[in-house]
Design a protein around this motif. Structure first.
Motif, PDB file in Angstrom:
ATOM      1  N   GLY A   1      13.517   6.151  40.584  1.00 20.80           N
ATOM      2  CA  GLY A   1      14.617   5.834  39.689  1.00 20.80           C
ATOM      3  C   GLY A   1      14.160   5.046  38.483  1.00 20.80           C
ATOM      4  O   GLY A   1      14.609   5.289  37.357  1.00 20.80           O
ATOM      5  N   ALA A   2      13.257   4.107  38.707  1.00 21.30           N
ATOM      6  CA  ALA A   2      12.730   3.309  37.600  1.00 21.30           C
ATOM      7  C   ALA A   2      11.934   4.168  36.626  1.00 21.30           C
ATOM      8  O   ALA A   2      12.018   3.992  35.401  1.00 21.30           O
ATOM      9  N   THR A   3      11.168   5.098  37.180  1.00 28.29           N
ATOM     10  CA  THR A   3      10.385   6.006  36.333  1.00 28.29           C
ATOM     11  C   THR A   3      11.288   6.873  35.481  1.00 28.29           C
ATOM     12  O   THR A   3      11.035   7.094  34.294  1.00 28.29           O
ATOM     13  N   ASP A   4      12.378   7.365  36.091  1.00 23.28           N
ATOM     14  CA  ASP A   4      13.325   8.200  35.351  1.00 23.28           C
ATOM     15  C   ASP A   4      13.985   7.416  34.232  1.00 23.28           C
ATOM     16  O   ASP A   4      14.155   7.909  33.116  1.00 23.28           O
ATOM     17  N   ILE A   5      14.345   6.167  34.517  1.00 25.52           N
ATOM     18  CA  ILE A   5      14.945   5.317  33.490  1.00 25.52           C
ATOM     19  C   ILE A   5      13.974   5.090  32.336  1.00 25.52           C
ATOM     20  O   ILE A   5      14.348   5.144  31.163  1.00 25.52           O
ATOM     21  N   ARG A   6      12.708   4.866  32.675  1.00 32.69           N
ATOM     22  CA  ARG A   6      11.714   4.629  31.633  1.00 32.69           C
ATOM     23  C   ARG A   6      11.500   5.872  30.774  1.00 32.69           C
ATOM     24  O   ARG A   6      11.334   5.776  29.550  1.00 32.69           O
ATOM     25  N   ARG A   7      11.528   7.060  31.394  1.00 30.67           N
ATOM     26  CA  ARG A   7      11.406   8.295  30.622  1.00 30.67           C
ATOM     27  C   ARG A   7      12.580   8.451  29.657  1.00 30.67           C
ATOM     28  O   ARG A   7      12.412   8.874  28.518  1.00 30.67           O
ATOM     29  N   GLN A   8      13.783   8.118  30.116  1.00 28.81           N
ATOM     30  CA  GLN A   8      14.955   8.221  29.248  1.00 28.81           C
ATOM     31  C   GLN A   8      14.883   7.202  28.108  1.00 28.81           C
ATOM     32  O   GLN A   8      15.282   7.498  26.974  1.00 28.81           O
ATOM     33  N   GLU A   9      14.372   6.016  28.412  1.00 25.09           N
ATOM     34  CA  GLU A   9      14.196   5.010  27.367  1.00 25.09           C
ATOM     35  C   GLU A   9      13.176   5.488  26.335  1.00 25.09           C
ATOM     36  O   GLU A   9      13.357   5.304  25.127  1.00 25.09           O
ATOM     37  N   LEU A  10      12.097   6.099  26.817  1.00 20.65           N
ATOM     38  CA  LEU A  10      11.070   6.637  25.922  1.00 20.65           C
ATOM     39  C   LEU A  10      11.660   7.723  25.036  1.00 20.65           C
ATOM     40  O   LEU A  10      11.412   7.761  23.818  1.00 20.65           O
TER      41      LEU A  10
ATOM     42  N   VAL B   1       0.954  18.216  17.994  1.00 21.17           N
ATOM     43  CA  VAL B   1       1.311  18.600  19.359  1.00 21.17           C
ATOM     44  C   VAL B   1       2.286  19.763  19.275  1.00 21.17           C
ATOM     45  O   VAL B   1       2.846  20.053  18.221  1.00 21.17           O
ATOM     46  N   GLY B   2       2.489  20.448  20.385  1.00 19.30           N
ATOM     47  CA  GLY B   2       3.397  21.574  20.404  1.00 19.30           C
ATOM     48  C   GLY B   2       4.852  21.148  20.243  1.00 19.30           C
ATOM     49  O   GLY B   2       5.259  20.095  20.740  1.00 19.30           O
ATOM     50  N   VAL B   3       5.645  21.972  19.552  1.00 15.42           N
ATOM     51  CA  VAL B   3       7.053  21.654  19.335  1.00 15.42           C
ATOM     52  C   VAL B   3       7.798  21.603  20.665  1.00 15.42           C
ATOM     53  O   VAL B   3       8.599  20.694  20.914  1.00 15.42           O
ATOM     54  N   THR B   4       7.543  22.589  21.531  1.00 18.81           N
ATOM     55  CA  THR B   4       8.213  22.614  22.832  1.00 18.81           C
ATOM     56  C   THR B   4       7.859  21.382  23.646  1.00 18.81           C
ATOM     57  O   THR B   4       8.732  20.746  24.258  1.00 18.81           O
ATOM     58  N   TRP B   5       6.582  21.031  23.635  1.00 19.79           N
ATOM     59  CA  TRP B   5       6.128  19.862  24.391  1.00 19.79           C
ATOM     60  C   TRP B   5       6.808  18.601  23.872  1.00 19.79           C
ATOM     61  O   TRP B   5       7.280  17.781  24.653  1.00 19.79           O
ATOM     62  N   TYR B   6       6.884  18.422  22.543  1.00 20.87           N
ATOM     63  CA  TYR B   6       7.516  17.226  21.993  1.00 20.87           C
ATOM     64  C   TYR B   6       9.015  17.220  22.304  1.00 20.87           C
ATOM     65  O   TYR B   6       9.598  16.168  22.590  1.00 20.87           O
ATOM     66  N   THR B   7       9.647  18.386  22.259  1.00 16.50           N
ATOM     67  CA  THR B   7      11.075  18.480  22.598  1.00 16.50           C
ATOM     68  C   THR B   7      11.309  18.023  24.030  1.00 16.50           C
ATOM     69  O   THR B   7      12.261  17.283  24.319  1.00 16.50           O
ATOM     70  N   TRP B   8      10.453  18.450  24.938  1.00 17.93           N
ATOM     71  CA  TRP B   8      10.574  18.020  26.335  1.00 17.93           C
ATOM     72  C   TRP B   8      10.442  16.500  26.448  1.00 17.93           C
ATOM     73  O   TRP B   8      11.135  15.866  27.240  1.00 17.93           O
ATOM     74  N   LEU B   9       9.545  15.940  25.651  1.00 17.83           N
ATOM     75  CA  LEU B   9       9.340  14.493  25.689  1.00 17.83           C
ATOM     76  C   LEU B   9      10.611  13.769  25.250  1.00 17.83           C
ATOM     77  O   LEU B   9      11.018  12.780  25.873  1.00 17.83           O
TER      78      LEU B   9
ATOM     79  N   ARG C   1       4.585   0.123  18.404  1.00 23.08           N
ATOM     80  CA  ARG C   1       3.497   0.831  19.070  1.00 23.08           C
ATOM     81  C   ARG C   1       3.312   0.305  20.492  1.00 23.08           C
ATOM     82  O   ARG C   1       3.177   1.084  21.439  1.00 23.08           O
ATOM     83  N   GLY C   2       3.308  -1.006  20.652  1.00 20.72           N
ATOM     84  CA  GLY C   2       3.174  -1.588  21.982  1.00 20.72           C
ATOM     85  C   GLY C   2       4.307  -1.170  22.893  1.00 20.72           C
ATOM     86  O   GLY C   2       4.112  -0.893  24.080  1.00 20.72           O
ATOM     87  N   HIS C   3       5.524  -1.095  22.340  1.00 22.76           N
ATOM     88  CA  HIS C   3       6.689  -0.674  23.122  1.00 22.76           C
ATOM     89  C   HIS C   3       6.547   0.775  23.554  1.00 22.76           C
ATOM     90  O   HIS C   3       6.874   1.130  24.699  1.00 22.76           O
ATOM     91  N   LEU C   4       6.048   1.620  22.664  1.00 23.23           N
ATOM     92  CA  LEU C   4       5.844   3.033  22.992  1.00 23.23           C
ATOM     93  C   LEU C   4       4.902   3.195  24.182  1.00 23.23           C
ATOM     94  O   LEU C   4       5.194   3.924  25.137  1.00 23.23           O
ATOM     95  N   PHE C   5       3.772   2.504  24.146  1.00 24.45           N
ATOM     96  CA  PHE C   5       2.796   2.622  25.232  1.00 24.45           C
ATOM     97  C   PHE C   5       3.353   2.023  26.525  1.00 24.45           C
ATOM     98  O   PHE C   5       3.077   2.539  27.618  1.00 24.45           O
ATOM     99  N   ALA C   6       4.121   0.954  26.408  1.00 28.64           N
ATOM    100  CA  ALA C   6       4.710   0.349  27.603  1.00 28.64           C
ATOM    101  C   ALA C   6       5.696   1.300  28.273  1.00 28.64           C
ATOM    102  O   ALA C   6       5.693   1.453  29.503  1.00 28.64           O
ATOM    103  N   LEU C   7       6.541   1.953  27.479  1.00 31.21           N
ATOM    104  CA  LEU C   7       7.503   2.894  28.037  1.00 31.21           C
ATOM    105  C   LEU C   7       6.811   4.090  28.680  1.00 31.21           C
ATOM    106  O   LEU C   7       7.283   4.630  29.683  1.00 31.21           O
ATOM    107  N   ALA C   8       5.703   4.497  28.106  1.00 30.08           N
ATOM    108  CA  ALA C   8       4.968   5.642  28.640  1.00 30.08           C
ATOM    109  C   ALA C   8       4.087   5.259  29.825  1.00 30.08           C
ATOM    110  O   ALA C   8       3.511   6.142  30.483  1.00 30.08           O
TER     111      ALA C   8
END
Length: 287
Positions: free
Chosen positions: A9-18, A58-66, A93-100
């Motif tokens: 659940g925490a991982t899913d939340i972090r992906r949504q935040e990212l 990067v690929g458009v589809t890949w970035y869309t999924w992200l 930048r630090g926030h981006l890497f933390a979320l990922a």
């Protein structure tokens, strides 16, 4: 709730935040900030997804999924490219890497991307040919003389502006290189060395598949498993407009050594200097 479920659940939340963070950063940037032209019918606030994908190679589809919060692998190198494309400051930048959930290979880096200032630097280097490339040989920006050094680069679709791809598939590009076989071997060897850190990433795999499908010569060279590190050297070109040019190739790194770089070509002799000046005169100022 079990520990495993809690972690999921925490991982899913972090992906949504990212996903939300990337979307918000994309929407705040204007095309002009990254050197793109705003079309007359543009309605998208900020950048389009395909533009971020192009800028970060990067690929458009890949970035869309992200941006959709899907469960996909994101390497530190790709995060670095996204941070630069989105013009993130040090905190962002630090926030981006933390979320990922990734370790920043260059913490504290200010991400400039291909900004108007960098594009201006390319322009000021004229008549010396210069461009910005990533480690996959995608051409992210270039000046006028580079745009006519090996082919009419402005006539090449943006998705095809890759030095390695053009070296194996463009007749004009190939005709402009005096030692074509040697250049191809060095480029393929550098690509293999750089790809060692990106083996599972879709953009790298897609480019490799495209090269193997398009060129028997590339398949033969790739099968040798040759590896070469980065470095500059003198290169000889046979330009369609001004003839032979002997140029000193130099890489100026804009971030980590596996990231983007400015590629410059300085004349190795007086004849080549005059040739570059004639080439600059040949290219219209508005090109």
């Amino acid at each position: 709730m079990t520990t495993t479920a809690t972690r999921a659940g925490a991982t899913d939340i972090r992906r949504q935040e990212l996903a939300g963070f990337l979307r918000s950063r994309r929407e705040r940037i204007t095309p002009e900030q990254v050197g793109l032209v705003r079309g007359p019918r543009r309605r998208t606030p900020g950048l389009r997804r395909e533009e971020v994908a192009q800028l970060s190679a990067v690929g458009v589809t890949w970035y869309t999924w992200l941006e959709q919060g899907r469960d996909i692998h994101v390497s530190p190198q790709v995060l670095d490219a996204l941070a630069r494309a989105l013009l993130l400051d040090v905190s962002e930048r630090g926030h981006l890497f933390a979320l990922a959930g990734a370790v920043d290979p260059a913490p504290g880096t200010r991400c400039t991307g291909v900004t108007p200032a960098l594009q201006q630097m390319l322009t000021r280097l004229e008549p010396f040919p210069a461009c910005v490339q990533n480690s996959r040989y995608d051409i992210l920006a270039h000046n006028r003389t580079y745009g006519r050094l090996l082919c009419d680069l402005d006539s090449v679709p943006p998705e095809d502006r890759n030095c390695l791809l053009l070296a194996f598939t463009s007749d004009a590009w190939r005709d402009s290189v005096v030692d074509l076989e040697g250049m191809r071997r060095v480029m393929a060897a550098k690509f293999r060395a750089a790809m060692a850190e990106h083996l599972a990433e879709p953009p790298w795999k897609a480019l490799l598949s495209r090269l193997e499908a398009a060129s028997p010569e590339f398949r033969e060279i790739w099968a040798r498993h040759e590896v070469v590190g980065p470095g500059g050297r003198t290169k000889l070109f046979s330009n369609a407009h001004v003839g032979i040019l002997r140029l000193e190739h130099t890489d100026l790194w804009l971030g980590p050594s596996a990231g983007p770089r400015m590629v410059t070509y300085a004349p190795a002799d007086e004849e080549s200097r005059r040739g570059l000046e004639r080439l600059a005169e040949f290219v219209p100022a508005g090109a």
